[in-house]
Write a protein that holds these residues in place. Sequence first.
Motif, PDB file in Angstrom:
ATOM      1  N   LYS A 114      60.114   9.400  78.168  1.00 46.78           N
ATOM      2  CA  LYS A 114      59.309   9.929  79.268  1.00 46.78           C
ATOM      3  C   LYS A 114      60.084  11.048  79.954  1.00 46.78           C
ATOM      4  O   LYS A 114      61.281  10.922  80.219  1.00 46.78           O
ATOM      5  N   ALA A 115      59.388  12.147  80.246  1.00 50.88           N
ATOM      6  CA  ALA A 115      60.067  13.371  80.672  1.00 50.88           C
ATOM      7  C   ALA A 115      60.448  13.378  82.144  1.00 50.88           C
ATOM      8  O   ALA A 115      61.274  14.186  82.560  1.00 50.88           O
ATOM      9  N   ARG A 116      59.885  12.503  82.960  1.00 50.77           N
ATOM     10  CA  ARG A 116      60.114  12.581  84.396  1.00 50.77           C
ATOM     11  C   ARG A 116      61.606  12.467  84.722  1.00 50.77           C
ATOM     12  O   ARG A 116      62.325  11.661  84.155  1.00 50.77           O
ATOM     13  N   GLY A 117      62.044  13.305  85.649  1.00 49.40           N
ATOM     14  CA  GLY A 117      63.417  13.208  86.134  1.00 49.40           C
ATOM     15  C   GLY A 117      64.385  14.175  85.506  1.00 49.40           C
ATOM     16  O   GLY A 117      65.568  14.141  85.824  1.00 49.40           O
ATOM     17  N   GLY A 118      63.901  15.069  84.625  1.00 49.01           N
ATOM     18  CA  GLY A 118      64.806  15.982  83.961  1.00 49.01           C
ATOM     19  C   GLY A 118      64.618  17.437  84.329  1.00 49.01           C
ATOM     20  O   GLY A 118      65.192  18.309  83.672  1.00 49.01           O
ATOM     21  N   THR A 119      63.853  17.701  85.379  1.00 47.39           N
ATOM     22  CA  THR A 119      63.558  19.083  85.726  1.00 47.39           C
ATOM     23  C   THR A 119      63.191  19.190  87.200  1.00 47.39           C
ATOM     24  O   THR A 119      62.838  18.186  87.834  1.00 47.39           O
ATOM     25  N   VAL A 120      63.279  20.417  87.736  1.00 44.15           N
ATOM     26  CA  VAL A 120      62.795  20.655  89.098  1.00 44.15           C
ATOM     27  C   VAL A 120      61.410  21.306  89.071  1.00 44.15           C
ATOM     28  O   VAL A 120      60.838  21.584  90.121  1.00 44.15           O
ATOM     29  N   THR A 121      60.873  21.550  87.883  1.00 50.05           N
ATOM     30  CA  THR A 121      59.535  22.134  87.762  1.00 50.05           C
ATOM     31  C   THR A 121      58.496  21.105  88.178  1.00 50.05           C
ATOM     32  O   THR A 121      58.533  19.953  87.719  1.00 50.05           O
ATOM     33  N   LYS A 122      57.580  21.493  89.033  1.00 54.04           N
ATOM     34  CA  LYS A 122      56.534  20.591  89.497  1.00 54.04           C
ATOM     35  C   LYS A 122      55.506  20.369  88.394  1.00 54.04           C
ATOM     36  O   LYS A 122      55.243  21.250  87.582  1.00 54.04           O
ATOM     37  N   ARG A 123      54.928  19.177  88.372  1.00 55.17           N
ATOM     38  CA  ARG A 123      53.982  18.837  87.312  1.00 55.17           C
ATOM     39  C   ARG A 123      52.847  19.838  87.214  1.00 55.17           C
ATOM     40  O   ARG A 123      52.406  20.184  86.114  1.00 55.17           O
ATOM     41  N   GLU A 124      52.378  20.336  88.354  1.00 51.58           N
ATOM     42  CA  GLU A 124      51.260  21.284  88.324  1.00 51.58           C
ATOM     43  C   GLU A 124      51.659  22.630  87.712  1.00 51.58           C
ATOM     44  O   GLU A 124      50.784  23.446  87.369  1.00 51.58           O
ATOM     45  N   ASP A 158      71.709  15.448  75.683  1.00 48.54           N
ATOM     46  CA  ASP A 158      70.420  15.330  76.351  1.00 48.54           C
ATOM     47  C   ASP A 158      70.243  13.953  76.996  1.00 48.54           C
ATOM     48  O   ASP A 158      70.489  12.913  76.376  1.00 48.54           O
ATOM     49  N   SER A 159      69.826  14.001  78.249  1.00 48.96           N
ATOM     50  CA  SER A 159      69.453  12.803  79.013  1.00 48.96           C
ATOM     51  C   SER A 159      70.597  11.836  79.261  1.00 48.96           C
ATOM     52  O   SER A 159      70.374  10.664  79.548  1.00 48.96           O
ATOM     53  N   SER A 160      71.834  12.315  79.205  1.00 50.17           N
ATOM     54  CA  SER A 160      72.936  11.430  79.590  1.00 50.17           C
ATOM     55  C   SER A 160      72.868  11.108  81.079  1.00 50.17           C
ATOM     56  O   SER A 160      73.554  10.191  81.541  1.00 50.17           O
ATOM     57  N   PHE A 161      72.020  11.830  81.810  1.00 54.55           N
ATOM     58  CA  PHE A 161      71.828  11.573  83.237  1.00 54.55           C
ATOM     59  C   PHE A 161      70.820  10.452  83.490  1.00 54.55           C
ATOM     60  O   PHE A 161      70.510  10.147  84.633  1.00 54.55           O
ATOM     61  N   ARG A 162      70.300   9.839  82.427  1.00 56.36           N
ATOM     62  CA  ARG A 162      69.374   8.713  82.562  1.00 56.36           C
ATOM     63  C   ARG A 162      70.125   7.403  82.316  1.00 56.36           C
ATOM     64  O   ARG A 162      71.071   7.360  81.529  1.00 56.36           O
ATOM     65  N   PRO A 163      69.697   6.295  82.957  1.00 63.78           N
ATOM     66  CA  PRO A 163      70.355   5.008  82.713  1.00 63.78           C
ATOM     67  C   PRO A 163      70.391   4.628  81.232  1.00 63.78           C
ATOM     68  O   PRO A 163      71.389   4.097  80.746  1.00 63.78           O
ATOM     69  N   TYR A 201      68.631  21.108  96.631  1.00 67.28           N
ATOM     70  CA  TYR A 201      67.752  20.031  96.173  1.00 67.28           C
ATOM     71  C   TYR A 201      66.984  19.444  97.345  1.00 67.28           C
ATOM     72  O   TYR A 201      67.514  19.325  98.451  1.00 67.28           O
ATOM     73  N   SER A 202      65.773  19.035  97.062  1.00 70.02           N
ATOM     74  CA  SER A 202      65.006  18.287  98.052  1.00 70.02           C
ATOM     75  C   SER A 202      65.527  16.850  98.087  1.00 70.02           C
ATOM     76  O   SER A 202      66.247  16.409  97.178  1.00 70.02           O
ATOM     77  N   GLU A 203      65.150  16.099  99.102  1.00 67.66           N
ATOM     78  CA  GLU A 203      65.572  14.706  99.182  1.00 67.66           C
ATOM     79  C   GLU A 203      65.004  13.910  98.016  1.00 67.66           C
ATOM     80  O   GLU A 203      65.673  13.020  97.467  1.00 67.66           O
ATOM     81  N   GLU A 204      63.789  14.224  97.602  1.00 61.09           N
ATOM     82  CA  GLU A 204      63.194  13.543  96.451  1.00 61.09           C
ATOM     83  C   GLU A 204      63.991  13.820  95.179  1.00 61.09           C
ATOM     84  O   GLU A 204      64.248  12.914  94.375  1.00 61.09           O
ATOM     85  N   GLU A 205      64.418  15.066  95.000  1.00 59.81           N
ATOM     86  CA  GLU A 205      65.206  15.416  93.817  1.00 59.81           C
ATOM     87  C   GLU A 205      66.574  14.736  93.840  1.00 59.81           C
ATOM     88  O   GLU A 205      67.074  14.289  92.796  1.00 59.81           O
ATOM     89  N   LYS A 206      67.174  14.637  95.007  1.00 58.87           N
ATOM     90  CA  LYS A 206      68.473  13.954  95.105  1.00 58.87           C
ATOM     91  C   LYS A 206      68.342  12.496  94.686  1.00 58.87           C
ATOM     92  O   LYS A 206      69.225  11.951  94.017  1.00 58.87           O
ATOM     93  N   ARG A 207      67.245  11.867  95.071  1.00 59.09           N
ATOM     94  CA  ARG A 207      67.023  10.479  94.651  1.00 59.09           C
ATOM     95  C   ARG A 207      66.786  10.408  93.145  1.00 59.09           C
ATOM     96  O   ARG A 207      67.288   9.507  92.459  1.00 59.09           O
ATOM     97  N   MET A 208      66.035  11.368  92.616  1.00 62.14           N
ATOM     98  CA  MET A 208      65.695  11.391  91.196  1.00 62.14           C
ATOM     99  C   MET A 208      66.931  11.635  90.340  1.00 62.14           C
ATOM    100  O   MET A 208      67.054  11.105  89.232  1.00 62.14           O
ATOM    101  N   PHE A 209      67.868  12.441  90.851  1.00 65.81           N
ATOM    102  CA  PHE A 209      69.067  12.812  90.099  1.00 65.81           C
ATOM    103  C   PHE A 209      70.282  11.960  90.478  1.00 65.81           C
ATOM    104  O   PHE A 209      71.424  12.363  90.262  1.00 65.81           O
ATOM    105  N   LYS A 210      70.039  10.798  91.043  1.00 66.16           N
ATOM    106  CA  LYS A 210      71.124   9.909  91.438  1.00 66.16           C
ATOM    107  C   LYS A 210      72.024   9.618  90.241  1.00 66.16           C
ATOM    108  O   LYS A 210      71.554   9.360  89.139  1.00 66.16           O
ATOM    109  N   PRO A 211      73.362   9.671  90.410  1.00 68.03           N
ATOM    110  CA  PRO A 211      74.259   9.469  89.263  1.00 68.03           C
ATOM    111  C   PRO A 211      74.066   8.126  88.578  1.00 68.03           C
ATOM    112  O   PRO A 211      73.755   7.112  89.212  1.00 68.03           O
ATOM    113  N   VAL A 212      74.252   8.128  87.257  1.00 66.21           N
ATOM    114  CA  VAL A 212      74.221   6.907  86.449  1.00 66.21           C
ATOM    115  C   VAL A 212      75.546   6.770  85.715  1.00 66.21           C
ATOM    116  O   VAL A 212      76.323   7.721  85.616  1.00 66.21           O
ATOM    117  N   ARG A 213      75.825   5.585  85.200  1.00 66.86           N
ATOM    118  CA  ARG A 213      77.100   5.282  84.561  1.00 66.86           C
ATOM    119  C   ARG A 213      76.958   5.316  83.037  1.00 66.86           C
ATOM    120  O   ARG A 213      75.987   4.783  82.488  1.00 66.86           O
TER     121      ARG A 213
END
Length: 295
Positions: free
Chosen positions: A67-77, A117-122, A183-195
Motif C-alpha cells: 500500500k502506497a500511503r506514507g511514502g510521499t508528500v503528494t496529496k491524493r487529489e 525502498d520502504s525501509s521507513f515502514r515497519p 513538514y505538516s504535523e500530519e506528515e511528521k506523524r506519518m513519517f515517524k521513525p521505525v526500527r
Amino acid sequence: MAIAIRQLHPCFVGEVSGVDLGKPLASDEVAQLQAGIDHYGVLVFHGQDITDEQQLAFALNFGEREKARGGTVTKREDYRLSTGLNDVSNLGKDGKPLPADHRSHLFNLGNCLWHSDSSFRPIPAKYSILSARVVNPKGGNTEFADMRAAYDALDDEIRGEIEDLVCEHSLMYSRGALGFLDYSEEEKRMFKPVRQRLVRTHPAHGRKSLYLSSHAGAVSGMSVPEGRLLLRDLTEHATQPRFVYVHRWTLHDLVMWDNRQTMHRVRRYDQSQPRDMRRATVAGTEPTVAQQAAE
C-alpha cells in the motif's frame, strides 16, 4: 523460447531473456524468476512494452502489492496514476515536468540518495519492479549496490560490532539530508521513525547483507553523531564501484530488485524533460525487528 538469465556484474544482476511480461506467466516461469531474483538480487528485462495493469499483474506473482500511503508528500487529489503503481516520474497530474520549486519535486529528489525502498515502514518492501515508459535524454541512470558482497567484504571485527545493531529509519532523515525540513504535523506523524536491523539474513539462501539506506538516521545505543558516522562509513564501503551496477535505461526496460539485499539510487537528470518511471512494489511479510516507539 525458454527463459534464460545472463549475469551482468561479477557480484550480481541478471539479464533475462525469453519472456513476455505482458502475458500471464506459467508456474514454472514464476519459479525460475523467483530463483533468479533470490540469486542475482537484480533482474533486467528489455523490450517490455506493458500497461500498468500488466506490470501489476506481473508483480503479484511474487506477493501482495504494498500500500502506497506514507511514502510521499503528494496529496491524493494530485496523484497522476490511479492504477496502484508508485509514480516515480518527474511529472505532475497534467503530464508535464513539475516546476523546479514544486514541493513534490523537491521531496522526490531524495531518490538520488542511496536507499532501500520502504525501509521507513515497519514492514519494509520485498521487491520493486520499475518500468521505463519515457526515458530522459540526459542522465537518470539507476545504480544498484550488492549489499551481500559488501557485507562479505567487511572484516570480522566490524561484522561483530554491527551484527545486532538496530537503526531508526524515516523519510525525514533522507529528505533532511538535502535540506527538506518543512513538514505538516500530519506528515511528521506519518513519517515517524521505525526500527530496522543493520544486518539482515535472506530467507531463501541464508546470506547476510548490510541493510543501509539514506532513510537511516540513528543507531540505537549510540549518540546521533557516532551512529551517523558509522552509517556513513558503511555506506561508503558498500557503494564502492566493485559492488555497484549502473543501469542505463532504454525505453521499455523493466528492472526488478530485492530490497532486502540491494540498495539503489537514481542519478541526476534534466528535470525540464519528462521522465516517466512507474514502480510496482511487492510488500514485505514481516518486520526486521520488533517495532516500538523510536526515542
